[in-house]
Design a protein around this motif. Structure first.
Motif, short mmCIF file in Angstrom:
data_model
loop_
_atom_site.label_atom_id
_atom_site.label_comp_id
_atom_site.label_asym_id
_atom_site.label_seq_id
_atom_site.Cartn_x
_atom_site.Cartn_y
_atom_site.Cartn_z
N PRO A 1 0.84 -1.21 0.00
CA PRO A 1 0.00 0.00 0.00
C PRO A 1 0.86 1.25 0.00
O PRO A 1 1.80 1.37 0.78
CB PRO A 1 -0.80 -0.13 1.30
N ILE A 2 0.56 2.16 -0.91
CA ILE A 2 1.37 3.37 -1.07
C ILE A 2 0.58 4.57 -0.59
O ILE A 2 -0.56 4.78 -0.98
CB ILE A 2 1.78 3.56 -2.54
N ASP B 1 9.75 -3.69 10.27
CA ASP B 1 10.33 -2.52 9.63
C ASP B 1 11.58 -2.84 8.84
O ASP B 1 12.22 -1.94 8.31
CB ASP B 1 10.65 -1.44 10.68
N GLU B 2 11.99 -4.12 8.82
CA GLU B 2 13.17 -4.55 8.08
C GLU B 2 14.39 -3.74 8.47
O GLU B 2 15.13 -3.23 7.64
CB GLU B 2 12.92 -4.46 6.57
N PRO C 1 0.65 -3.41 9.09
CA PRO C 1 -0.54 -3.91 8.38
C PRO C 1 -0.24 -4.37 6.95
O PRO C 1 -0.98 -5.17 6.39
CB PRO C 1 -1.49 -2.71 8.39
N MET C 2 0.85 -3.87 6.35
CA MET C 2 1.23 -4.30 5.01
C MET C 2 1.46 -5.81 5.00
O MET C 2 1.09 -6.50 4.05
CB MET C 2 2.49 -3.57 4.57
N ARG C 3 2.07 -6.33 6.05
CA ARG C 3 2.36 -7.76 6.11
C ARG C 3 1.08 -8.59 6.25
O ARG C 3 1.00 -9.71 5.74
CB ARG C 3 3.33 -8.06 7.24
N ILE C 4 0.11 -8.07 6.96
CA ILE C 4 -1.16 -8.79 7.09
C ILE C 4 -1.81 -8.92 5.71
O ILE C 4 -2.30 -9.99 5.33
CB ILE C 4 -2.10 -8.06 8.06
N GLU C 5 -1.80 -7.83 4.95
CA GLU C 5 -2.39 -7.85 3.61
C GLU C 5 -1.62 -8.82 2.71
O GLU C 5 -2.22 -9.53 1.89
CB GLU C 5 -2.38 -6.45 3.01
#
Length: 816
Positions: free
Chosen positions: A460-461, A659-660, A794-798
């Motif tokens: 998501p951007i 967050d890598e 939340p990006m990882r959940i998606e």
């Protein structure tokens, strides 16, 4: 003749570059402090390359006098938006700057044997244009002009060579600037002299200088001219003097106009026709042609495809490849993607659906390609369509490797000329968002020298964030020059909004007012004019437009927003025919023993946090401990064992860290050992009764009773995976485990067994996985997923959900 002057040419060009460096340094020293008070950090240090930043730190450079030409040109390039706005520089001047960077690199590594008068003349001409635009001193401009004349003399055998120009340091402004002149030969009557600009009578767009007069024996005179970088001969009757200003426009008959339009359509296919239709063994899905259409309407073939997970970005990239192939010759294609996608052969199999054969690059093959490129000047043809994994990007790939006796294997950045691909596709492009990584620098290098570039990411951007700036800066450095230009482009264009509002009003003069606003928008720095723009203006000029046309125009005008031509964003809600997500939450309270232990963990973490405020490594591990406890209390003891023994590898941390974060210190200070040891002891004696595990086993049992019994289970922690695996195996469940440490061959085998029908003996019914472990794997055949824990990002959940909720899912509902 030419060879005897090559050494002098090399010295002279380096002197010109030295003089230009001094002039540029002086100008930047005057301009940059006017941009901001902290100009040195903001407009110099922060925008240098990683290698340049390291040199500044090591050499303790604190002003522009310590920067070389490469660094100064980058400073000018990265501050282009703000400086060009102040000085009203033309847009085409940015191309001169880009060429100047290439010139610096070429001559910095050139030897006397490699230089050529034709290259020297062309490079000096670029420097002259850039110097004049910047306003460098007269002495430097005169020196460049004289040097150009000297190269013409070297190219012309009838003109005596001019002695080499002396080095210029910091020249004082001369009272009366002079330019070295080429000795004139006798000019034939009604003829041309060396150095004179002429043009072809048959094509007035062809303008070039005369190099020499060719000997003739009574016949028509011939001239040697400098055309397209090399000498070419023409007869006198084919040439004419080039006038300074001539209006070449002429009225065309309607039949001739139609003929020219037809020829243009034949030689340059328009966006009205799609040649990628039915070009592959894929179903016709209309929304997957959106990126193709957007790319065709763009001013440059570069696009960021940021569709939702599962929409079909790989197919969209294949359609773009076939469309570009139908319109121009695409000889070379490079796909850069995560290693798991290479191991699974995903891109290779998907491209076969479009009739395209790709090779996979491993370390040895990549080194062979670099070596062949260094020898032949071009990428090996047998790997002209190839797939390169992220994992191969490191210091050795980019900068080469030094050997004993002073020998060095060249790296990617050392290759001159660099490898040039017609199309570069970067999958999971969000991985390059950290500019200080080898991956970012390597991908940027390939993109800088590619004709067309496609970025794919399901991340998501959000407009205005640093990640989007980094991606667009690599994709379109000519538009997204620096952070200031990005922030300007991210702001809504008031003229576009005003034009749309005028059309909505439907007032008597709404069309005229909308046209005025659109023309004003075209004058702003960030506006990108496309063929659609002129079509909208033409429609607005019509006397009356229908309500339907007005609505269509409003939609077209709103698409002129700055980033619309750069980004394609197809959301699930835009499609409407995806499966329905059915989320369910199972709440499981702690037992008394678990609550006591968890409270003890929180209290211990609070004490350690108070003692070590600001120590990022310690705080990171404390946060990780708490997340492991939230995932599974019974996996905490082995996790602490690994931590204390220093056996948490980088890949394991990458699976944990949302967050890598790079290169985190994982060993706790000695003063914290006692606190951590106490936590480990408490975890080992915890009551084995686990209601969360019982609830999970109930979900598994219920799923096994359904016709589709496949279940995908995610967790961020390997020890949680192992805990669940042990308990499911004990219950007789056929279960497999995938994480970042599983070998590629084993991953393929586990995936195939998970996809098999329930009746087969070696089938897996439940797959336990981390995000990294399942990256690039598609499980459309599975319609149930369990999040045993939730990532903070939340990006990882998606991304987890996207493994099953994607194009090709057969079930109407997926249960999460």
């Amino acid at each position: 003749m030419l060879a005897s002057h090559k050494t002098k040419m090399g010295i002279d060009m380096n002197n010109l570059l030295h003089s230009f460096t001094i002039e540029l340094r002086t100008l930047l020293s005057s301009w940059l402090p006017q941009l901001s008070a902290d100009w040195w950090k903001r407009h110099v240090l922060d925008i240098l390359t990683y290698q340049q930043q390291e040199r500044v730190k090591q050499s303790r450079i604190d002003d522009l006098s310590g920067l070389d030409l490469a660094a100064l040109l980058r400073v000018l390039d990265q501050n282009w938006y703000e400086l060009s706005s102040q000085h009203n520089w033309p847009k085409e001047a940015r191309n001169w700057l880009k060429e100047a960077q290439t010139i610096r690199n070429r001559w910095a590594h050139a030897t006397a044997a490699e230089t050529d008068p034709r290259d020297a003349y062309r490079d000096a001409d670029t420097l002259e244009r850039l110097a004049r635009m910047l306003g460098v001193g007269d002495a430097a401009q005169n020196q460049i002009a004289a040097y150009k004349q000297q190269q013409l003399a070297l190219l012309s055998p009838t003109v005596a060579p001019i002695p080499s120009l002396p080095p210029v340091a910091s020249p004082p402004a001369p009272a009366a600037p002079t330019v070295a002149a080429v000795p004139q030969t006798t000019v034939i009557q009604d003829g041309f002299a060396p150095g004179q600009l002429v043009r072809l009578k048959s094509n007035h767009a062809k303008i070039f200088p005369i190099l020499s007069v060719q000997p003739n024996s009574g016949g028509e005179c011939r001239y040697s001219v400098f055309e397209d970088g090399k000498p070419t001969n023409y007869y006198a009757s084919q040439l004419e003097a080039n006038p300074m200003f001539v209006d070449e426009r002429a009225a065309l008959a309607l039949s001739e106009f139609h003929a020219r339009i037809t020829a243009l359509l034949l030689t340059a296919p328009s966006a009205a026709n799609l040649y990628s239709l039915h070009s592959g063994r894929v179903r016709f899905v209309p929304y997957q042609y959106r990126p193709v259409l957007k790319l065709l309407r763009a001013d440059r073939p570069r696009l960021l495809i940021a569709d939702d997970v599962g929409v079909g970005k790989t197919i969209e990239a294949g359609l773009i490849l076939k469309e570009l192939q139908a319109r121009s010759e695409i000889k070379s294609v490079l796909i850069i993607c995560p290693k798991p996608l290479v191991a699974e052969g995903k891109w290779r199999s998907e491209m076969k659906r479009f009739g395209e054969e790709f090779t996979h690059l491993d370390g040895d093959t990549l080194r062979h390609c670099l070596h062949e490129t260094d020898l032949d000047g071009e990428w090996p043809r047998q790997h002209s369509r190839t797939i390169l994994p992220f994992s191969l990007f490191d210091d050795t790939l980019l900068n080469g490797k030094s050997h004993k006796r002073g020998k060095k294997t060249k790296g990617l950045l050392d290759l001159d000329p660099p490898p040039r691909f017609d199309l570069v596709i970067v999958d999971e492009a969000h991985h390059i968002r950290n500019a200080n990584t080898w991956l970012h620098q390597g991908v940027k290098f390939f993109c800088d020298h590619a004709e067309a570039v496609i970025f794919l990411t399901a991340t998501p951007i959000q407009m205005g964030n640093q990640d989007l700036f980094t991606l667009l800066n690599v994709l379109r450095p000519d538009l997204v020059i620096d952070k200031a230009s990005f922030e300007f482009m991210a702001e809504p264009n008031p003229h576009i909004h005003a034009a749309a509002n005028h059309l909505r009003s439907a007032a008597a003069d709404s069309q005229q007012q909308a046209a005025v606003e659109l023309k004003a928008a075209a004058g702003t720095f960030s506006f990108i004019e496309t063929p659609d723009f002129q079509r909208v203006l033409d429609t607005l000029a019509e006397p009356d437009i229908s309500p339907a046309t007005r609505v269509a125009l409003i939609r077209e005008v709103e698409r002129f927003s700055t980033f619309d031509s750069l980004i394609n964003r197809t959301r699930r809600r835009d499609i409407g025919n995806f499966t329905t997500r059915k989320p369910e939450t199972i709440s499981v309270p702690f037992t008394d023993a678990q609550r006591d232990f968890h409270d003890h963990l929180i209290a211990t973490a609070a004490r350690i946090f108070a003692q070590n405020h600001g120590r990022q490594a310690v705080l990171f591990m404390l946060s990780t401990l708490r997340r492991q406890a939230a995932s599974c209390l019974y996996a905490l003891a082995p996790f602490i064992d690994q931590w204390l023994d220093g056996k948490l590898d980088d890949l394991g941390l990458a699976e944990i860290n949302d967050d890598e974060t790079d290169e985190m210190e994982v060993l706790p200070p000695g003063s914290l050992q006692a606190e951590i040891e106490q936590l480990r002891l408490s975890a080992r004696i915890l009551d084995p009764a686990d209601p969360k595990l019982d609830a999970f086993r109930a979900i598994v049992r219920d799923k096994q009773a359904l016709p589709n019994n496949k279940l995908l289970v995610f967790t961020s922690f390997r020890h949680t995976l192992f805990y669940l695996e042990r308990n499911l195996l004990a219950a007789g469940v056929r279960v497999g485990v995938i994480h970042g440490g599983v070998a590629d061959e084993d991953r393929r085998d586990i995936r195939q067994r998970f996809a098999q029908a329930e009746e087969q003996a070696d089938t897996l019914d439940v797959l336990l996985s981390t995000e990294v472990g399942s990256e690039g794997l598609d499980f459309q055949f599975c319609d149930g997923m369990v999040n045993y824990d939730l990532p903070w990002n939340p990006m990882r959940i998606e991304q987890r959900i996207g493994r099953i909720d994607r194009y090709g899912q057969k079930s109407e509902v997926v249960v999460i």
